[in-house]
Design an enzyme around this catalytic site. Structure first.
Site, PDB file in Angstrom:
ATOM      1  N   ASN A   9       0.851  -1.190   0.006  1.00 44.83           N
ATOM      2  CA  ASN A   9      -0.007  -0.047  -0.085  1.00 44.83           C
ATOM      3  C   ASN A   9       0.870   1.248  -0.068  1.00 44.83           C
ATOM      4  OD1 ASN A   9      -1.785   2.079   0.624  1.00 44.83           O
ATOM      5  ND2 ASN A   9      -2.429   1.644   2.439  1.00 44.83           N
ATOM      6  N   TRP A  10       1.229   1.766  -1.141  1.00 37.54           N
ATOM      7  CA  TRP A  10       2.050   2.871  -1.370  1.00 37.54           C
ATOM      8  C   TRP A  10       1.542   4.245  -0.713  1.00 37.54           C
ATOM      9  CZ3 TRP A  10       3.821   2.531  -7.039  1.00 37.54           C
ATOM     10  CH2 TRP A  10       4.499   1.244  -7.318  1.00 37.54           C
ATOM     11  N   LYS A  11       0.262   4.159  -0.531  1.00 35.25           N
ATOM     12  CA  LYS A  11      -0.355   5.375   0.312  1.00 35.25           C
ATOM     13  C   LYS A  11       0.008   6.683  -0.716  1.00 35.25           C
ATOM     14  CE  LYS A  11      -0.166   3.598   4.465  1.00 35.25           C
ATOM     15  NZ  LYS A  11       0.132   3.768   6.004  1.00 35.25           N
ATOM     16  N   HIS A  92      -9.724   1.639   5.142  1.00 34.67           N
ATOM     17  CA  HIS A  92      -8.231   1.670   5.602  1.00 34.67           C
ATOM     18  C   HIS A  92      -8.495   2.753   7.146  1.00 34.67           C
ATOM     19  CE1 HIS A  92      -4.426   2.910   6.510  1.00 34.67           C
ATOM     20  NE2 HIS A  92      -3.956   1.752   5.793  1.00 34.67           N
ATOM     21  N   GLU A  94      -6.829   4.989   7.942  1.00 37.66           N
ATOM     22  CA  GLU A  94      -6.631   6.538   7.695  1.00 37.66           C
ATOM     23  C   GLU A  94      -7.763   7.326   7.016  1.00 37.66           C
ATOM     24  OE1 GLU A  94      -3.025   5.922   5.365  1.00 37.66           O
ATOM     25  OE2 GLU A  94      -1.898   5.388   7.131  1.00 37.66           O
ATOM     26  N   GLU A 162      -5.576  -4.627  10.933  1.00 41.45           N
ATOM     27  CA  GLU A 162      -4.429  -3.702  11.039  1.00 41.45           C
ATOM     28  C   GLU A 162      -5.027  -2.866  12.249  1.00 41.45           C
ATOM     29  OE1 GLU A 162      -2.563  -2.509   6.833  1.00 41.45           O
ATOM     30  OE2 GLU A 162      -4.215  -1.183   7.337  1.00 41.45           O
ATOM     31  N   GLY A 168       2.382   2.382  10.729  1.00 43.78           N
ATOM     32  CA  GLY A 168       3.369   3.486  10.527  1.00 43.78           C
ATOM     33  C   GLY A 168       4.107   3.952  11.704  1.00 43.78           C
ATOM     34  N   SER A 206       3.359  -1.937  10.335  1.00 39.99           N
ATOM     35  CA  SER A 206       4.725  -2.135  10.632  1.00 39.99           C
ATOM     36  C   SER A 206       5.357  -3.284  10.376  1.00 39.99           C
ATOM     37  CB  SER A 206       5.075  -1.455  12.138  1.00 39.99           C
ATOM     38  OG  SER A 206       4.725  -0.234  12.247  1.00 39.99           O
ATOM     39  N   GLY A 227       2.798  -1.096   4.264  1.00 41.14           N
ATOM     40  CA  GLY A 227       2.920   0.291   3.762  1.00 41.14           C
ATOM     41  C   GLY A 227       4.290   0.758   3.647  1.00 41.14           C
ATOM     42  N   GLY A 228       4.862   1.203   4.495  1.00 36.25           N
ATOM     43  CA  GLY A 228       6.328   1.710   4.488  1.00 36.25           C
ATOM     44  C   GLY A 228       7.271   1.003   3.881  1.00 36.25           C
TER      45      GLY A 228
HETATM   46  P1  PGA Z   1       2.778   0.539   7.435  1.00 34.70           P
HETATM   47  O1  PGA Z   1       1.196   0.767   7.133  1.00 34.70           O
HETATM   48  O2  PGA Z   1       3.256  -0.823   7.101  1.00 34.70           O
HETATM   49  O3  PGA Z   1       3.633   1.617   7.230  1.00 34.70           O
HETATM   50  O4  PGA Z   1       2.679   0.497   9.167  1.00 34.70           O
HETATM   51  C1  PGA Z   1       0.438  -0.435   6.640  1.00 34.70           C
HETATM   52  C2  PGA Z   1      -0.769   0.057   6.210  1.00 34.70           C
HETATM   53  O5  PGA Z   1      -1.471   1.163   6.501  1.00 34.70           O
HETATM   54  O6  PGA Z   1      -1.653  -0.452   5.365  1.00 34.70           O
END
Ligand code: PGA
Length: 249
Positions: A9-11, A92, A94, A162, A168, A206, A227-228
């Protein structure tokens, strides 16, 4: 056995050039048919990424809950299906927190995606406060029950657990917390008439090459939403490799 699935997930990160190099780096080294993987780029880069890897490896980070309405800036499930892409992330945290996407909206997004032949990746998870109060299972159960009310057994579906406090932050959930939640999710799916035993349940929050082995060794973890670490091809490939070796063991 469920095939492991790793989704990046590149956001809101990247550029045309970075997206191209990232995907090229993954494709150059991935030769592992035992693990399914894909990436969810920002919308402007979806087309170039699917031209590089094929639509089966591409998802969208969100999808509109509406059909045929004048919504500036929204992207409909029909448009995503028109591109041929495979997944749409819904729910998600966010977007729940910052875009006001309630369980009801998530439920509509999920239905729009399924209606057009996409596989939704439904994200669920509790906040730190909810876990502190011992409410994590109740919260996740309710997110699932609202989003999936009236589900049909053959709906294509991926679930991503999640915990909001792990996204993050560099703080990954403990294996016993992850296993307990994934097992509960599987039983909620079965109670809702969905084939809980067949539905991939990913962990997200994470995930890094250093903690991936421990997570993938858990019985009810079928992969990860990353994500990251998905923004670095070496790290993403190392997570794919961790999934392969854990499930081959
Ligand atoms: P993260 O993000 O791996 O950077 O914690 C995961 C996500 O939001 O899907």
């Amino acid at each position: 056995m469920r095939k492991p699935l790793i989704v990046g997930n590149w956001k809101m990160w990247g550029s045309r050039e970075k997206a191209k190099n990232l995907v090229a780096g993954i494709v150059a080294q991935d030769s592992d048919e035992m693990v399914d993987w894909g990436v969810c780029p920002p919308f402007p880069y979806i087309t170039q990424v699917l031209e590089q890897v094929g639509c089966d490896r591409v998802g969208a980070q969100t999808v509109s809950a509406d059909v045929d309405v004048p919504h500036t800036g929204d992207v409909s499930a029909a448009m995503l299906a028109d591109l041929g892409i495979r997944w749409a992330i819904v729910g998600h945290s966010e977007r729940r927190a910052e875009r006001g996407e309630s369980d009801g909206i998530v439920s509509q997004q999920l239905r729009c995606a399924i209606e057009k032949g996409l596989t939704p990746i439904l994200c669920v998870g509790e906040t730190f406060e909810q876990r502190e109060q011992g409410n994590e299972e109740r919260v996740v159960r309710s997110q699932l029950e609202v989003a999936l009310a009236g589900a049909e057994a053959n709906w294509p579906l991926v679930i991503a657990y999640e915990p909001v406090w792990a996204i993050g932050t560099g703080v990954v959930a403990e294996p016993h917390q992850v296993q307990a939640m994934h097992a509960m999710i599987r039983s909620v799916l079965s109670n809702l008439g969905i084939s809980g035993g067949e539905t991939p349940i990913l962990y997200g929050g994470s995930v890094k090459p250093e903690n991936a082995n421990g997570l993938f060794a858990l019985d009810d973890v079928d992969g990860a939403l990353v994500g990251g670490a998905s923004l670095d091809s070496e790290a993403f490939l190392a997570i794919i490799e961790a999934a392969r070796s854990a499930k081959a063991a």
